[in-house]
Design a protein around this motif. Structure first.
Motif, short mmCIF file in Angstrom:
data_model
loop_
_atom_site.label_atom_id
_atom_site.label_comp_id
_atom_site.label_asym_id
_atom_site.label_seq_id
_atom_site.Cartn_x
_atom_site.Cartn_y
_atom_site.Cartn_z
N GLN A 1 -61.13 -57.30 18.08
CA GLN A 1 -60.93 -58.73 17.82
C GLN A 1 -59.85 -59.29 18.75
N THR A 2 -58.78 -58.52 18.97
CA THR A 2 -57.71 -58.96 19.86
C THR A 2 -58.22 -59.11 21.28
N VAL A 3 -59.02 -58.16 21.74
CA VAL A 3 -59.60 -58.26 23.08
C VAL A 3 -60.53 -59.46 23.17
N ALA A 4 -61.35 -59.69 22.13
CA ALA A 4 -62.25 -60.84 22.12
C ALA A 4 -61.47 -62.14 22.20
N TRP A 5 -60.38 -62.26 21.44
CA TRP A 5 -59.56 -63.48 21.49
C TRP A 5 -58.97 -63.68 22.88
N THR A 6 -58.51 -62.58 23.50
CA THR A 6 -57.95 -62.69 24.85
C THR A 6 -59.01 -63.15 25.83
N VAL A 7 -60.20 -62.55 25.77
CA VAL A 7 -61.28 -62.94 26.68
C VAL A 7 -61.67 -64.39 26.44
N GLN A 8 -61.78 -64.82 25.18
CA GLN A 8 -62.15 -66.21 24.87
C GLN A 8 -61.13 -67.19 25.43
N LYS A 9 -59.86 -66.92 25.20
CA LYS A 9 -58.80 -67.81 25.67
C LYS A 9 -58.79 -67.89 27.20
N GLU A 10 -58.84 -66.74 27.84
CA GLU A 10 -58.81 -66.71 29.30
C GLU A 10 -60.08 -67.32 29.90
N LEU A 11 -61.21 -67.14 29.22
CA LEU A 11 -62.48 -67.70 29.70
C LEU A 11 -62.41 -69.22 29.71
N ARG A 12 -61.85 -69.81 28.66
CA ARG A 12 -61.70 -71.28 28.63
C ARG A 12 -60.86 -71.75 29.81
N GLY A 13 -59.77 -71.08 30.06
CA GLY A 13 -58.90 -71.46 31.18
C GLY A 13 -59.60 -71.32 32.52
N GLU A 14 -60.33 -70.22 32.71
CA GLU A 14 -61.04 -69.99 33.97
C GLU A 14 -62.14 -71.03 34.18
N PHE B 1 -63.92 -75.82 26.00
CA PHE B 1 -63.09 -75.99 24.82
C PHE B 1 -63.41 -74.91 23.79
N ASP B 2 -62.49 -74.72 22.85
CA ASP B 2 -62.70 -73.79 21.75
C ASP B 2 -63.61 -74.48 20.74
N TYR C 1 -50.83 -51.85 26.14
CA TYR C 1 -51.44 -53.09 25.69
C TYR C 1 -51.49 -54.12 26.83
N ALA C 2 -50.43 -54.19 27.63
CA ALA C 2 -50.42 -55.12 28.77
C ALA C 2 -51.51 -54.75 29.77
N GLN C 3 -51.75 -53.48 29.94
CA GLN C 3 -52.80 -53.04 30.86
C GLN C 3 -54.18 -53.43 30.33
N VAL C 4 -54.40 -53.32 29.01
CA VAL C 4 -55.67 -53.74 28.40
C VAL C 4 -55.85 -55.25 28.54
N ARG C 5 -54.78 -56.01 28.33
CA ARG C 5 -54.86 -57.47 28.48
C ARG C 5 -55.20 -57.86 29.91
N SER C 6 -54.66 -57.14 30.87
CA SER C 6 -54.98 -57.41 32.28
C SER C 6 -56.46 -57.19 32.54
N ALA C 7 -57.01 -56.13 32.00
CA ALA C 7 -58.45 -55.87 32.16
C ALA C 7 -59.27 -56.94 31.45
N ALA C 8 -58.81 -57.40 30.27
CA ALA C 8 -59.52 -58.45 29.53
C ALA C 8 -59.52 -59.77 30.33
N ARG C 9 -58.40 -60.07 30.99
CA ARG C 9 -58.34 -61.28 31.83
C ARG C 9 -59.33 -61.18 32.99
N GLU C 10 -59.48 -60.00 33.55
CA GLU C 10 -60.45 -59.82 34.64
C GLU C 10 -61.88 -59.98 34.15
N VAL C 11 -62.16 -59.51 32.93
CA VAL C 11 -63.49 -59.70 32.35
C VAL C 11 -63.77 -61.20 32.20
N ALA C 12 -62.78 -61.95 31.71
CA ALA C 12 -62.94 -63.41 31.56
C ALA C 12 -63.15 -64.08 32.92
N ARG C 13 -62.40 -63.66 33.91
CA ARG C 13 -62.54 -64.23 35.26
C ARG C 13 -63.93 -63.97 35.82
#
Length: 190
Positions: free
Chosen positions: A43-56, A65-66, A169-181
């Motif tokens: 769920q945390t990874v999904a929220w990170t991807v969703q948030k970053e996806l909106r920004g990208e 938008f959400d 956790y920071a490393q996982v978030r970095s990978a999640a941001r790349e998935v969103a990008r």
């Protein structure tokens, strides 16, 4: 020959239209993942991807938008107006050390490890009016780094070791941001 042209008109052209990208400036609602589908880290990874996806998507010129709703709620008719909807159907994150070593002296020690983090997500794009599935992507990103996983300190009669999970956790978030990008680039047709 005429039958081939008719066949292509009815089969090939709709298949081509099925894969087209949203036009620039399109209003895209990013759907939330159902609470039944994911728990904890997913769920945390999904929220990170969703948030970053909106920004990208905003960076690429879309009105993202959400949507504040899930696909199931959207199908029941309660939804904001959008040209397209994007859903993160499933997400998966794994972070694990594949090798480790301890470095220290009498008073201080540091555990170092080669940590591999993997994030995978399935992204679906729906038409805003019909909710028909337009496209889907299976995306994955890996991150590998040598990071400190714990620090220790002490003396002759006392020793304490403090784990550092936030670094993994920071490393996982970095990978999640790349998935969103990558998802935003695919949605934009780049």
């Amino acid at each position: 020959m005429r039958r081939l042209v008719i066949f292509l008109a009815f089969v090939a052209l709709p298949a081509f239209a099925f894969r087209q990208s949203p036009p620039a400036g399109a209003r895209i609602g990013v759907l939330r993942m159902s609470d039944d589908d994911a728990h904890g880290a997913e769920q945390t990874v999904a929220w990170t991807v969703q948030k970053e996806l909106r920004g990208e998507l905003r960076t690429l010129g879309f009105d993202a938008f959400d949507a504040r709703t899930t696909y199931d709620d959207l199908a029941r008719g309660s939804a904001p107006d959008a040209d397209f909807y994007v859903e993160i159907v499933s997400s998966h994150a794994v972070s694990q050390p594949v090798g480790a070593a301890g470095i220290g002296s009498n008073a201080v020690g540091v555990d170092m490890a080669v940590v591999v983090s993997r994030v995978a997500a399935e992204v679906r794009i729906y038409d805003g009016k019909t909710l028909g599935l337009l496209n889907r992507y299976d995306l994955q990103q890996n991150r590998t780094a040598v990071v400190p996983t714990a620090v220790g300190f002490g003396g002759r009669f006392f020793w304490a070791r403090i784990p550092l999970p936030f670094i993994e956790y920071a490393q996982v978030r970095s990978a999640a941001r790349e998935v969103a990008r990558e998802a935003a680039a695919r949605i934009a047709g780049q």
